[in-house]
Design a protein around this motif. Structure first.
Motif, PDB file in Angstrom:
ATOM      1  N   ALA A   1     -16.747  13.082   7.581  1.00 42.88           N
ATOM      2  CA  ALA A   1     -17.614  13.103   6.396  1.00 42.88           C
ATOM      3  C   ALA A   1     -16.876  13.718   5.207  1.00 42.88           C
ATOM      4  N   ARG A   2     -16.139  14.806   5.456  1.00 45.92           N
ATOM      5  CA  ARG A   2     -15.353  15.425   4.375  1.00 45.92           C
ATOM      6  C   ARG A   2     -14.244  14.480   3.900  1.00 45.92           C
ATOM      7  N   ALA A   3     -13.598  13.797   4.843  1.00 46.23           N
ATOM      8  CA  ALA A   3     -12.544  12.840   4.475  1.00 46.23           C
ATOM      9  C   ALA A   3     -13.125  11.700   3.639  1.00 46.23           C
ATOM     10  N   TRP A   4     -14.333  11.265   3.976  1.00 41.52           N
ATOM     11  CA  TRP A   4     -14.995  10.192   3.218  1.00 41.52           C
ATOM     12  C   TRP A   4     -15.301  10.663   1.797  1.00 41.52           C
ATOM     13  N   GLU A   5     -15.765  11.891   1.672  1.00 46.88           N
ATOM     14  CA  GLU A   5     -16.035  12.444   0.337  1.00 46.88           C
ATOM     15  C   GLU A   5     -14.749  12.545  -0.480  1.00 46.88           C
ATOM     16  N   ARG A   6     -13.660  13.007   0.150  1.00 40.56           N
ATOM     17  CA  ARG A   6     -12.365  13.071  -0.549  1.00 40.56           C
ATOM     18  C   ARG A   6     -11.932  11.679  -0.984  1.00 40.56           C
ATOM     19  N   ARG A   7     -12.090  10.715  -0.096  1.00 43.95           N
ATOM     20  CA  ARG A   7     -11.727   9.329  -0.399  1.00 43.95           C
ATOM     21  C   ARG A   7     -12.488   8.833  -1.620  1.00 43.95           C
ATOM     22  N   ASN A   8     -13.798   9.037  -1.608  1.00 36.98           N
ATOM     23  CA  ASN A   8     -14.617   8.559  -2.722  1.00 36.98           C
ATOM     24  C   ASN A   8     -14.250   9.244  -4.034  1.00 36.98           C
ATOM     25  N   ALA A   9     -13.997  10.542  -3.981  1.00 37.62           N
ATOM     26  CA  ALA A   9     -13.620  11.273  -5.196  1.00 37.62           C
ATOM     27  C   ALA A   9     -12.284  10.763  -5.740  1.00 37.62           C
ATOM     28  N   LEU A  10     -11.340  10.502  -4.859  1.00 40.19           N
ATOM     29  CA  LEU A  10     -10.037   9.999  -5.302  1.00 40.19           C
ATOM     30  C   LEU A  10     -10.154   8.597  -5.897  1.00 40.19           C
ATOM     31  N   ILE A  11     -10.936   7.753  -5.261  1.00 36.06           N
ATOM     32  CA  ILE A  11     -11.117   6.393  -5.792  1.00 36.06           C
ATOM     33  C   ILE A  11     -11.816   6.438  -7.141  1.00 36.06           C
ATOM     34  N   GLU A  12     -12.804   7.304  -7.257  1.00 35.02           N
ATOM     35  CA  GLU A  12     -13.498   7.440  -8.541  1.00 35.02           C
ATOM     36  C   GLU A  12     -12.544   7.954  -9.615  1.00 35.02           C
ATOM     37  N   ALA A  13     -11.660   8.863  -9.246  1.00 35.89           N
ATOM     38  CA  ALA A  13     -10.708   9.422 -10.207  1.00 35.89           C
ATOM     39  C   ALA A  13      -9.720   8.364 -10.694  1.00 35.89           C
ATOM     40  N   VAL A  14      -9.398   7.405  -9.835  1.00 44.03           N
ATOM     41  CA  VAL A  14      -8.490   6.322 -10.244  1.00 44.03           C
ATOM     42  C   VAL A  14      -9.141   5.518 -11.355  1.00 44.03           C
ATOM     43  N   GLY A  15     -10.422   5.203 -11.162  1.00 41.77           N
ATOM     44  CA  GLY A  15     -11.205   4.500 -12.182  1.00 41.77           C
ATOM     45  C   GLY A  15     -10.455   3.386 -12.869  1.00 41.77           C
ATOM     46  N   GLY A  16     -10.561   3.349 -14.182  1.00 37.26           N
ATOM     47  CA  GLY A  16      -9.933   2.294 -14.966  1.00 37.26           C
ATOM     48  C   GLY A  16      -8.645   2.736 -15.635  1.00 37.26           C
ATOM     49  N   SER A  17      -8.078   3.855 -15.172  1.00 35.35           N
ATOM     50  CA  SER A  17      -6.893   4.396 -15.839  1.00 35.35           C
ATOM     51  C   SER A  17      -5.612   3.625 -15.523  1.00 35.35           C
ATOM     52  N   LEU A  18      -5.656   2.759 -14.521  1.00 34.65           N
ATOM     53  CA  LEU A  18      -4.460   2.007 -14.129  1.00 34.65           C
ATOM     54  C   LEU A  18      -4.685   0.511 -14.329  1.00 34.65           C
ATOM     55  N   ALA A  19      -3.583  -0.199 -14.398  1.00 33.28           N
ATOM     56  CA  ALA A  19      -3.658  -1.664 -14.425  1.00 33.28           C
ATOM     57  C   ALA A  19      -4.271  -2.125 -13.109  1.00 33.28           C
ATOM     58  N   PRO A  20      -4.942  -3.275 -13.091  1.00 35.86           N
ATOM     59  CA  PRO A  20      -5.629  -3.722 -11.877  1.00 35.86           C
ATOM     60  C   PRO A  20      -4.756  -3.739 -10.621  1.00 35.86           C
ATOM     61  N   ASP A  21      -3.530  -4.231 -10.717  1.00 33.32           N
ATOM     62  CA  ASP A  21      -2.697  -4.285  -9.517  1.00 33.32           C
ATOM     63  C   ASP A  21      -2.295  -2.882  -9.057  1.00 33.32           C
TER      64      ASP A  21
ATOM     65  N   ARG B   1      -4.128  -0.157  -9.618  1.00 37.46           N
ATOM     66  CA  ARG B   1      -5.372   0.440  -9.117  1.00 37.46           C
ATOM     67  C   ARG B   1      -5.630  -0.032  -7.681  1.00 37.46           C
ATOM     68  N   ASP B   2      -5.448  -1.335  -7.435  1.00 36.57           N
ATOM     69  CA  ASP B   2      -5.641  -1.863  -6.084  1.00 36.57           C
ATOM     70  C   ASP B   2      -4.693  -1.195  -5.088  1.00 36.57           C
ATOM     71  N   LEU B   3      -3.449  -1.040  -5.480  1.00 36.13           N
ATOM     72  CA  LEU B   3      -2.465  -0.396  -4.614  1.00 36.13           C
ATOM     73  C   LEU B   3      -2.870   1.045  -4.326  1.00 36.13           C
ATOM     74  N   ARG B   4      -3.261   1.778  -5.342  1.00 39.61           N
ATOM     75  CA  ARG B   4      -3.662   3.179  -5.172  1.00 39.61           C
ATOM     76  C   ARG B   4      -4.908   3.284  -4.295  1.00 39.61           C
ATOM     77  N   GLU B   5      -5.861   2.386  -4.477  1.00 36.10           N
ATOM     78  CA  GLU B   5      -7.073   2.411  -3.657  1.00 36.10           C
ATOM     79  C   GLU B   5      -6.754   2.100  -2.197  1.00 36.10           C
ATOM     80  N   ARG B   6      -5.812   1.189  -1.958  1.00 37.19           N
ATOM     81  CA  ARG B   6      -5.393   0.898  -0.581  1.00 37.19           C
ATOM     82  C   ARG B   6      -4.738   2.129   0.039  1.00 37.19           C
ATOM     83  N   GLU B   7      -3.919   2.829  -0.729  1.00 35.64           N
ATOM     84  CA  GLU B   7      -3.273   4.051  -0.230  1.00 35.64           C
ATOM     85  C   GLU B   7      -4.314   5.111   0.115  1.00 35.64           C
ATOM     86  N   ILE B   8      -5.313   5.241  -0.742  1.00 37.19           N
ATOM     87  CA  ILE B   8      -6.382   6.208  -0.496  1.00 37.19           C
ATOM     88  C   ILE B   8      -7.146   5.834   0.770  1.00 37.19           C
ATOM     89  N   GLN B   9      -7.450   4.561   0.933  1.00 35.71           N
ATOM     90  CA  GLN B   9      -8.168   4.089   2.122  1.00 35.71           C
ATOM     91  C   GLN B   9      -7.335   4.317   3.382  1.00 35.71           C
TER      92      GLN B   9
END
Length: 130
Positions: free
Chosen positions: A61-81, A83-91
């Motif tokens: 549950a804590r890991a899931w919360e960390r995951r969600n916070a990191l994905i939210e932090a990525v937001g729109g600050s990166l180019a789509p490709d 962002r996708d790479l960073r989200e895959r790394e987080i997952q």
């Protein structure tokens, strides 16, 4: 044959109960407590299973919360490709954390058939109770 049928019925009953438990138990803590107790009884590991599984569920549950916070932090600050790479790394990190937490549950399971069948569905189980 009847022993095999009884075993499969017990397994089916456990999973059906776990699937409806969130609706029947009310609160998340109550649901988790009932699921831990019922699963420990099914596995014949009362007193050993619950602490390992509760610890794993909390860590996941804590890991899931960390995951969600990191994905939210990525937001729109990166180019789509990017962002996708960073989200895959987080997952992937979340999945690694989940596997590590589940290792503690796996350690209390025995090599008997009932435990092997449960082990094969361990990730599904943790998703129901976390």
């Amino acid at each position: 044959m009847s022993a095999l049928l009884a075993e499969r019925r017990a397994e089916r009953d456990l999973w059906e109960e776990l699937e409806v438990l969130p609706e029947a138990a009310g609160s998340r803590p109550a649901c988790r407590a009932i699921a831990l107790k019922r699963t420990a009884e099914y596995l014949g590991l009362s007193g050993r299973f619950e602490p390992a599984a509760a610890g794993a569920a909390s860590e996941i549950a804590r890991a899931w919360e960390r995951r969600n916070a990191l994905i939210e932090a990525v937001g729109g600050s990166l180019a789509p490709d990017q962002r996708d790479l960073r989200e895959r790394e987080i997952q992937e990190r979340y999945e690694a954390d989940k596997r590590a937490a589940l290792a503690g549950v796996d350690a209390v399971l025995r090599p008997e058939e009932r435990h092997r069948r449960f082990r094969a569905r361990l990730e599904e189980w943790i998703d129901l109770v976390r």
